[in-house]
Design a protein around this motif. Structure first.
Motif, PDB file in Angstrom:
ATOM      1  N   LEU A 158       9.592  13.421  97.952  1.00 21.47           N
ATOM      2  CA  LEU A 158       8.649  13.847  98.959  1.00 21.47           C
ATOM      3  C   LEU A 158       9.307  14.931  99.802  1.00 21.47           C
ATOM      4  O   LEU A 158      10.474  14.816 100.165  1.00 21.47           O
ATOM      5  N   VAL A 159       8.551  15.976 100.076  1.00 23.23           N
ATOM      6  CA  VAL A 159       9.077  17.048 100.914  1.00 23.23           C
ATOM      7  C   VAL A 159       8.507  16.880 102.316  1.00 23.23           C
ATOM      8  O   VAL A 159       7.292  16.780 102.496  1.00 23.23           O
ATOM      9  N   LEU A 160       9.391  16.807 103.300  1.00 22.21           N
ATOM     10  CA  LEU A 160       8.958  16.778 104.691  1.00 22.21           C
ATOM     11  C   LEU A 160       9.382  18.094 105.317  1.00 22.21           C
ATOM     12  O   LEU A 160      10.578  18.412 105.331  1.00 22.21           O
ATOM     13  N   ALA A 161       8.424  18.860 105.770  1.00 24.40           N
ATOM     14  CA  ALA A 161       8.766  20.142 106.378  1.00 24.40           C
ATOM     15  C   ALA A 161       8.503  20.081 107.870  1.00 24.40           C
ATOM     16  O   ALA A 161       7.579  19.413 108.318  1.00 24.40           O
ATOM     17  N   ALA A 162       9.350  20.744 108.639  1.00 26.49           N
ATOM     18  CA  ALA A 162       9.190  20.739 110.088  1.00 26.49           C
ATOM     19  C   ALA A 162       9.038  22.164 110.610  1.00 26.49           C
ATOM     20  O   ALA A 162       9.684  23.089 110.111  1.00 26.49           O
ATOM     21  N   THR A 163       8.176  22.302 111.592  1.00 20.96           N
ATOM     22  CA  THR A 163       8.004  23.620 112.210  1.00 20.96           C
ATOM     23  C   THR A 163       7.475  23.462 113.628  1.00 20.96           C
ATOM     24  O   THR A 163       6.845  22.452 113.945  1.00 20.96           O
TER      25      THR A 163
END
Ligand code: ATP
Length: 270
Positions: A158-163
């Motif tokens: 699973l890819v968790l991206a933060a911005t």
């Protein structure tokens, strides 16, 4: 760290209890993440494809990274982390190579969480970046899209991206099968601040005059990171006063509180 097929991986130690507030968000993450990883066979039996990517957005210092680690801990998944800014600053081709390599390592070590910090730097809308560097961003973005699409066959990643700039993310990444879920990680409200202060004073001996509720009331607009800093600094002030001190008192919290100005503004909260 454990070794999986030659790749050294680490399962973070952070747990849900280390994160103050954000009850609903934690529940949503648990459902979206732990289930498909823990019961991936059941999911495929039912013909449900699990979430492949989640975008976490919100102001800095409000636990996007910590939440992602807690997710990995809860799912007993290996944790890989990439920074958009770091990829962006590399020599031509190196960023893409590191991106591909990290996805590859995550596949080998599955179940894995791939945490992608400052995602907007790489995933910025095409044509948004300044003219001479646009190609760097575009190539990284296209590599990221290819890797995200390749996750279809890879179970348990699973890819968790933060911005903190969700509006800057290219629409192509927001299609189903890429970042299927977008979650806002808000700055802490009063109750959350109280819980965060409790987390970060867990191993501290507090004087009888310390009232963490009052400290929480007095720290509107503080982020989780700033509250953590406040607790640490209060301990340091106590030691500076007396290096053999064992207790942190209200006056130490007060001194530090009065020396700090929160980075957030009212607009960040509305
Ligand atoms: P950035 O956008 O700057 O990367 P972030 O949203 O990913 O920030 P973190 O790196 O997770 O924030 O948090 C920074 C620090 O603040 C961590 O060390 C964490 O312990 C503390 N912190 C932030 N929010 C909370 C919280 N809700 N409960 C406990 N600690 C918190």
């Amino acid at each position: 760290p454990s070794i999986t097929r030659g790749v050294t991986v680490e399962i973070p130690k952070v747990t849900w209890e280390d994160i103050g507030g954000l009850k609903e968000l934690k529940k949503k993450l648990q459902q979206a993440v732990e289930w498909p990883i823990k019961h991936s066979d059941a999911f495929s039996r039912m013909g449900i494809s699990p979430v492949r990517g989640i975008l976490l957005h919100g102001p800095p210092g409000c636990s996007k990274t910590t939440l992602s680690k807690a997710v990995a801990h809860a799912a007993q998944a290996s944790f890989f982390s990439l920074s958009g800014a770091e990829l962006y600053s590399m020599y031509v081709g190196e960023g893409e190579a590191l991106l591909r390599n990290t996805f590859q390592r995550a596949r080998l070590a599955a179940p894995s969480i791939l945490f992608f910090d400052e995602a907007d730097v790489v995933a910025a809308k095409r044509g948004d970046a300044s003219s001479n560097s646009a190609t760097v961003g575009e190539r990284l973005l296209s590599t990221l899209l290819t890797e995200m699409d390749g996750l279809e066959e890879a179970k348990g990643i699973l890819v968790l991206a933060a911005t903190n700039r969700p509006y800057a993310i290219d629409a192509a990444l927001m299609r189903p099968g890429r970042f299927d879920l977008v979650l806002y990680v808000p700055p802490p409200d009063l109750e959350a601040r109280y819980e965060i202060l409790n987390v970060h004073t867990r191993n501290m001996k507090l004087g009888n005059d310390v009232n963490l509720r009052r400290v929480a009331e007095d720290t509107e607009l503080f982020t989780g990171a700033e509250l953590e800093g406040l607790c640490r600094e209060a301990g340091i002030v106590a030691l500076r006063e007396n290096i053999s001190a064992t207790v942190v008192c209200d006056c130490h919290f007060q001194v530090v509180r009065n020396s700090l100005n929160p980075a957030l503004t009212k607009e960040d909260i509305d």
